[in-house]
Design an enzyme around this catalytic site. Structure first.
Site, PDB file in Angstrom:
ATOM      1  N   PRO A 199       0.831  -1.217   0.000  1.00 19.67           N
ATOM      2  CG  PRO A 199      -0.734  -1.560   1.685  1.00 19.67           C
ATOM      3  CD  PRO A 199       0.567  -2.073   1.162  1.00 19.67           C
ATOM      4  CB  THR A 250       4.090   1.473  -3.693  1.00 18.32           C
ATOM      5  OG1 THR A 250       3.020   0.584  -4.031  1.00 18.32           O
ATOM      6  CG2 THR A 250       4.831   0.934  -2.499  1.00 18.32           C
ATOM      7  CE  LYS A 296      -1.096  -1.329  -5.175  1.00 19.64           C
ATOM      8  NZ  LYS A 296      -0.509  -0.754  -3.951  1.00 19.64           N
ATOM      9  CB  THR A 297      -4.501   4.458  -7.082  1.00 14.92           C
ATOM     10  OG1 THR A 297      -4.836   3.236  -6.416  1.00 14.92           O
ATOM     11  CG2 THR A 297      -5.763   5.115  -7.595  1.00 14.92           C
ATOM     12  CB  SER A 334      11.507 -16.580   3.349  1.00 16.49           C
ATOM     13  OG  SER A 334      10.805 -15.747   4.242  1.00 16.49           O
ATOM     14  CE  LYS A 369      11.700 -12.276   2.326  1.00 15.62           C
ATOM     15  NZ  LYS A 369      11.721 -13.687   1.956  1.00 15.62           N
TER      16      LYS A 369
END
Length: 773
Positions: free
Chosen positions: A357, A359, A361-362, A678, A721
């Site tokens: 969220p 970043t 995108k919209t 992971s 990471k």
């Protein structure tokens, strides 16, 4: 031929043929014709009349005249104004034009007359049959030709001599001059009989066909008149009942339909609905349903499209101005635009932007719409459970309405908008249908050219729509739906990227939103860095924007209450506006410790480090796991202990050890659920360190899944990471060897200062992690 008459004055007729026994008048104005009539009057009043082949020829030669004409006797000559003479003649005999002379100033013809009876007719019953046949045909003709006088018809039918009957019928029926010329040229009485019968029969057929056509036309006109009268009557009745708005609405719909850009099939469907609407009373419940349906159909952009901006430079400038970083997304959009320009059309791709969220995108979708000059429509799919939300409700239901896709097209007003399907990973399904399955047809480029909304019923063409979907977690998207989209991953922002975004976009946006100006409010780079590290913990920049908004509100209050001319926010004064720091980075341990290993994890808000602790206690060989671990992590721990037991001999671990001691694995922040594939090598390393009492390096972090044989499997979310490891101050990061291509794609800014080592099995992990004395 009976005789040859020379020096007979002649008149050339235009568009007229005179037959023997025919009394008729004609007008002449040519000098040659007038002189010919005058000459005939001086002689024996005999004149030869012959028809011109072309009525427009002014000075006809012998070749311009028919070969057969009529010898006539002048009965009367009347002079009219403008040098026009009207001549009354009676035809006497057929004659052939042999030669013609114009020396005397008028046409003088040399003619040969034909005998009146050539003896070509049969006698007896055959003669009677011919008379009756001609009378029957003429009678049929007179019935069809209503303008013929009944007295004349009766007189003609009284004639019994065939030659007189033929001549009189030929004279009295209204024929074109060319048809009469054919009768004149039929010198033989038998030929004349056959020709007349043929002409009359053809005329009868023509008039019958004409009458049929007139009847059909009349029926159609009568039907139209009837409909018009009934409609007018209906209009008056409805006005009396107070329902006249229905008619006006129907007329309005009909006018809108004429302007609508759509295929004939769509227009035909709408026209039928408008007709239904006309016939339904205004107070009827069905009237409102049909009205809503027609309005929806008329508002949909069937064949209406906007013109795309095909300027690559403009698109690049807009994307660069609106967004910092995100190079892959920008490249993909520019590639799409380049293909669109080269192919003139090109299939619109279905892009899926996946990332945490905040970043952007919209906002990327909005920028793409601005770059391509497309209409922008956003459809939020979060929490949508009903299939009808996508496909629409069937019109049989009360309160039926079109689905979100059809509504989006209606809002856009064009058939080629950019449609953003926001939060496509949040759709769910229940007893009302599977929403993701309904989206399959929308997002399949092979099917969406005929997308069928249950309410609209007419197929809608979605092939020119540029679909962009957004999602936080790709794992939540059903496989068939994911297969139809091109996934572009948007990873977390680095601290440097967040700083640039804040300086170039967020600060100015919040200053404008809170009524401030750059002259009376400033915030330093140091303050922004401290907000990023100490007051937010996220992959995107949404929380960062909120914190800047908090500062702007307090600054606005200061300016008004304390009459300050300018507010400067620095790193030192930041706590005054935001309070003490909320987050602190879980930095690396100062010393190497036994049984403690730093792992790396991906979360929905970015990367994080997990400190895994293992304790060995005397007991009965129990295996304890705490810290809200999910099934995947529990299985990784079981796999890790099985691997350690398989290699226990190499590390001097006796078989009794696992029976006499308990192993306890704990991951701090126990209230936070944790799961993912992971942490296998991290837990295995921590357990082996605790069992062998060999310390683990404090500056090392690792990620990767383990198998029973100790192989290291690849993982995802590597960028986040590595960011977490860098922020925590780690120097060495162990990454699965099969993730080497992912590491090469990560920006050097993130990798700078990290010693990234690729491991294929636990035999590569343990030497790097354990500190042997």
């Amino acid at each position: 031929m009976s005789e040859v008459l020379k020096n007979i004055p002649a008149v050339a007729l235009r568009g007229m043929t005179i037959l023997p026994s025919m009394i008729v008048h004609f007008d002449i104005s040519r000098d040659k014709s007038i002189k010919a009539v005058e000459e005939a009057m001086l002689r024996d009043q005999k004149i030869f009349v012959v028809t011109q082949r072309d009525p427009d020829t002014h000075e006809p030669a012998i070749n311009d005249l028919y070969k057969i004409g009529t010898l006539a006797e002048i009965r009367q000559v009347i002079k009219l104004p403008k040098n026009i003479f009207r001549v009354l003649v009676e035809g006497t005999d057929r004659a052939e034009l042999l030669d013609m002379d114009e020396a005397a100033g008028y046409l003088e013809a040399e003619i040969a007359c034909f005998p009146a009876d050539d003896g070509s007719l049969p006698t007896g019953p055959a003669y009677e049959a011919m008379v009756r046949n001609l009378k029957e045909i003429f009678q049929a003709y007179s019935i069809e030709h209503a303008k013929m006088s009944k007295e004349l018809v009766h007189q003609l039918l009284e004639l019994e001599e065939l030659d007189k009957l033929i001549d009189q019928v030929s004279i009295n029926i209204p024929l074109h001059y060319e048809e009469k010329q054919k009768i004149l040229e039929a010198v033989s009485l038998g030929d004349r009989y056959e020709l007349l019968c043929l002409i009359l029969s053809n005329e009868v057929q023509i008039m019958q066909i004409k009458k049929e056509l007139q009847m059909k036309v009349k029926e159609k006109v009568d039907k139209s008149q009837k409909e018009y009268l009934l409609r007018e009557q209906l209009k008056v009745i409805r006005e009396e009942l107070g329902e006249d708005t229905t008619i006006s609405d129907a007329d309005h719909f009909a006018e809108e339909l004429k302007k609508l850009k759509a295929s004939p099939e769509v227009k035909e469907k709408i026209a039928k609905e408008v007709e239904r609407f006309k016939n339904v009373g205004n107070n009827s419940s069905e009237s409102a349903v049909i009205r809503g349906y027609i309005e929806t159909l008329l508002e949909l952009p069937w064949n209406k499209a906007s013109k795309d901006n095909k300027d690559l430079r403009n698109a690049r400038d807009i994307l660069e101005a609106d967004h910092y970083g995100l190079e892959k997304v920008k490249e993909r959009i520019l590639e799409f635009l380049a293909v669109r320009i080269l192919t003139k059309k090109g299939d619109s791709p279905i892009l899926c932007l996946v990332g945490p969220p905040g970043t952007g995108k919209t906002s990327i979708a909005r920028s793409v719409a601005r770059a391509l000059n497309k209409k922008y429509v956003r459809i939020s799919l979060g929490g949508v459970r009903d299939e009808a939300e996508i496909r629409g409700h069937r019109r049989t239901y009360v309160g039926a309405m079109p689905g979100r896709i059809a509504n989006g097209m209606k809002m856009a007003g064009v058939k080629n908008p950019l449609m953003l399907l926001d939060e496509i990973d949040k759709v769910s399904s229940d007893y009302k249908g599977d929403t993701s399955s309904a989206l399959l047809e929308v997002l399949d480029s092979e099917q969406n050219n005929k997308f069928r909304d249950h309410y609209v019923e007419i197929p809608i063409d979605l092939s020119e729509v540029l679909f962009i979907a957004t999602a936080n977690d790709i794992q939540s998207i059903p496989r068939p739906l994911l297969d139809r989209m091109e996934v572009i991953e948007i990873s977390s922002y680095t601290e440097n990227e967040k700083l640039h975004i804040a300086k170039e976009h967020l600060v100015d946006k919040q200053i404008e939103r809170h009524g401030l100006e750059n002259a009376n409010f400033t915030i330093s780079d140091g303050a922004l860095k401290k907000i990023i590290s100490g007051y937010t913990k996220e992959a995107g920049v949404r929380g960062l924007e909120r914190r800047i908004g908090d500062i702007c509100r307090k600054a606005a209050r200061e300016i008004l209450e304390n009459k300050k001319a300018q507010v400067k926010v620095t790193e030192n004064s930041l706590s005054k506006y935001l309070g003490k720091e909320i987050y602190s980075v879980n930095m690396l341990n100062k010393a190497d410790e036994v049984g403690i290993v730093r792992g790396l994890a991906w979360t929905s808000v970015g990367g994080d480090t997990l400190e895994i602790e293992v304790n060995i206690m005397p007991g009965k060989g129990e295996f304890l796991l705490t810290g809200q671990l999910g099934d995947v992590m529990k299985e990784s721990a079981q796999t890790g202990i099985s691997y350690i037991r398989s290699v226990s001999g190499e590390y001097g671990i006796t078989g009794q050890f696992f029976k006499e001691n308990d192993i306890h694995i704990h991951i701090p922040e126990g209230a936070v659920p944790k799961d993912g594939p992971s942490a296998g090598i991290t837990m295995a390393t921590a357990m082996l360190s605790a069992i062998t009492e060999i310390p683990v390096r404090a500056d090392i972090a690792m990620t990767g899944e383990i198998t029973l044989r100790g192989r290291v499997l690849p993982i995802g979310g590597l960028k986040e990471k590595l960011l977490a490891a860098k922020n925590a101050g780690m120097k060495i990061v162990l990454v699965p060897a099969r993730n080497r291509p992912d590491v090469e794609e990560i920006a050097s800014e993130i990798k700078r200062g990290l010693d990234i080592r690729f491991v294929e099995s636990m035999k590569d992990v343990l030497p790097a992690a354990l500190v042997r004395k």
